[in-house]
Design an enzyme around this catalytic site. Sequence first.
Site, PDB file in Angstrom:
ATOM      1  CE  LYS A 152      33.650  40.910  42.587  1.00  0.00           C
ATOM      2  NZ  LYS A 152      35.099  40.961  42.394  1.00  0.00           N
ATOM      3  CE  LYS A 155      40.177  41.111  48.078  1.00  0.00           C
ATOM      4  NZ  LYS A 155      40.477  41.762  46.793  1.00  0.00           N
ATOM      5  CE  LYS A 196      37.952  47.310  41.910  1.00  0.00           C
ATOM      6  NZ  LYS A 196      37.047  46.982  42.971  1.00  0.00           N
TER       7      LYS A 196
HETATM    8  N1  AQP Z   1      32.508  36.944  44.441  1.00  0.00           N
HETATM    9  C1  AQP Z   1      33.474  36.192  43.932  1.00  0.00           C
HETATM   10  N2  AQP Z   1      33.217  34.940  43.529  1.00  0.00           N
HETATM   11  C2  AQP Z   1      34.203  34.171  42.997  1.00  0.00           C
HETATM   12  N3  AQP Z   1      35.482  34.592  42.857  1.00  0.00           N
HETATM   13  C3  AQP Z   1      35.782  35.821  43.260  1.00  0.00           C
HETATM   14  N4  AQP Z   1      36.924  36.528  43.256  1.00  0.00           N
HETATM   15  C4  AQP Z   1      36.666  37.741  43.779  1.00  0.00           C
HETATM   16  N5  AQP Z   1      35.383  37.860  44.134  1.00  0.00           N
HETATM   17  C5  AQP Z   1      34.793  36.689  43.820  1.00  0.00           C
HETATM   18  C6  AQP Z   1      38.203  36.051  42.767  1.00  0.00           C
HETATM   19  O1  AQP Z   1      39.149  36.149  43.806  1.00  0.00           O
HETATM   20  C7  AQP Z   1      40.441  36.403  43.241  1.00  0.00           C
HETATM   21  C8  AQP Z   1      41.093  37.533  43.963  1.00  0.00           C
HETATM   22  O2  AQP Z   1      40.355  38.707  43.759  1.00  0.00           O
HETATM   23  P1  AQP Z   1      41.102  40.093  43.727  1.00  0.00           P
HETATM   24  O3  AQP Z   1      41.601  40.422  45.039  1.00  0.00           O
HETATM   25  O4  AQP Z   1      42.142  40.080  42.675  1.00  0.00           O
HETATM   26  O5  AQP Z   1      40.067  41.103  43.209  1.00  0.00           O
HETATM   27  P2  AQP Z   1      38.527  41.099  43.310  1.00  0.00           P
HETATM   28  O6  AQP Z   1      38.103  40.097  44.261  1.00  0.00           O
HETATM   29  O7  AQP Z   1      38.051  41.006  41.935  1.00  0.00           O
HETATM   30  O8  AQP Z   1      38.203  42.468  43.966  1.00  0.00           O
HETATM   31  P3  AQP Z   1      36.951  42.815  44.875  1.00  0.00           P
HETATM   32  O9  AQP Z   1      36.513  41.679  45.737  1.00  0.00           O
HETATM   33  O10 AQP Z   1      35.915  43.390  44.003  1.00  0.00           O
HETATM   34  O11 AQP Z   1      37.465  43.806  45.861  1.00  0.00           O
HETATM   35  P4  AQP Z   1      38.417  44.985  45.592  1.00  0.00           P
HETATM   36  O12 AQP Z   1      38.369  45.325  44.134  1.00  0.00           O
HETATM   37  O13 AQP Z   1      37.878  46.031  46.465  1.00  0.00           O
HETATM   38  O14 AQP Z   1      39.743  44.495  45.991  1.00  0.00           O
HETATM   39  C9  AQP Z   1      40.210  36.686  41.762  1.00  0.00           C
HETATM   40  O15 AQP Z   1      40.559  35.533  41.026  1.00  0.00           O
HETATM   41  C10 AQP Z   1      38.753  36.979  41.678  1.00  0.00           C
HETATM   42  O16 AQP Z   1      38.223  36.680  40.419  1.00  0.00           O
END
Ligand code: AQP
Length: 327
Positions: A194, A197, A111
């Site tokens: 991955k 969001k 990030k």
């Molecule tokens: N692609 C994924 N596959 C499986 N599990 C996922 N998780 C996130 N992406 C995947 C799991 O969802 C839970 C909540 O995630 P989070 O909101 O704590 O953070 P994040 O998803 O890791 O963040 P993003 O999606 O990269 O978006 P940003 O950082 O922009 O908010 C967690 O248990 C995560 O592992």
Amino acid sequence: MERILSGIKPTGQLTLGNYIGALKNFSKVQYEGETFIFIADLHALTLPIDPEVLRNNSRDVAAYYIAAGLDPKHTTIFLQSDNPSHSELAIILQNYLYMGELSRMTQFKDKSQKMKEEAIGLGLFAYPVLMASDIVIYDAKRIPVGEDQVQHVELARDLVKRFNNRYGDVLVMPKAEMVKVGARIMSLSDPTKKMSKSDPKGDIYLSDSLEVMRKKIMSAVTDMGREIKYDVENKPGISNLMTILSSLTGKSFQEIENEFVGKGYGDFKRAVADAVINEMTPFKARYEEVIKSGEIDKILADGASRARKVSELTLKRVQKAIGLYNK
Ligand code: AQP
């Protein structure tokens, strides 16, 4: 009863990855212990976010929790910011995690990579400190997360070990646990990344219409050849779609491979889209009901008051152990 804890950041539209890796699993494991599932709104502040967007996303995450089957009578559902104990404990625990280990966290590196150093917030750097506090404040042992969050739970374990070595058996040791299939759902446009969001491309958002979901799956990047085979290295696109299909239907990779012998990518993608739509149709209907019911605020208020009662005890225990006067 063991305590189970997890949360989701209301940073953007939740994805199918969040659903498979986290949400669906939360509702599955909730009755196996005393479960706390929160909306990580303080964590959402680690990168710039519009206040109105944060408010709406927070309500949406709560609604998605309930739509996915979390039972507010059993599971404590609450906003992180409604329980100040998390932040109070983080101020203490930040003294037991070190700059070197925080700077090695993959999420921080990812990030902060494109940011100028003077623009990287302290909160982004210290994210794992608050996350460790979220966990240990409830004496939680089981932490269901997707693969990307395991490293942070490991760091929380290091912290607990360090803290307990110094003060005795004060904090409970947590352990990350992942779903067997689907702990890392990949982007549909780039299956080496991955599904996230914060990535506008290649995501299936839970807010997408069913038709849009189908279109996105039908146009997902696939690989050379026409065989349906689980082979992450040589067929990352097909393997990702197989993971989605397997996690939603319970079919093994072998069963899926057998089913599609002699069939092409089109038939296979149609089956994946059908499975997603089958799962999402009742889920999205339930989400709409929850939003209309107006019950979210009451659930969050009740959850926060339950959460505070539990966490105040841990906070007192920690304050006393480290020598804060009159605690
Ligand atoms: N692609 C994924 N596959 C499986 N599990 C996922 N998780 C996130 N992406 C995947 C799991 O969802 C839970 C909540 O995630 P989070 O909101 O704590 O953070 P994040 O998803 O890791 O963040 P993003 O999606 O990269 O978006 P940003 O950082 O922009 O908010 C967690 O248990 C995560 O592992």
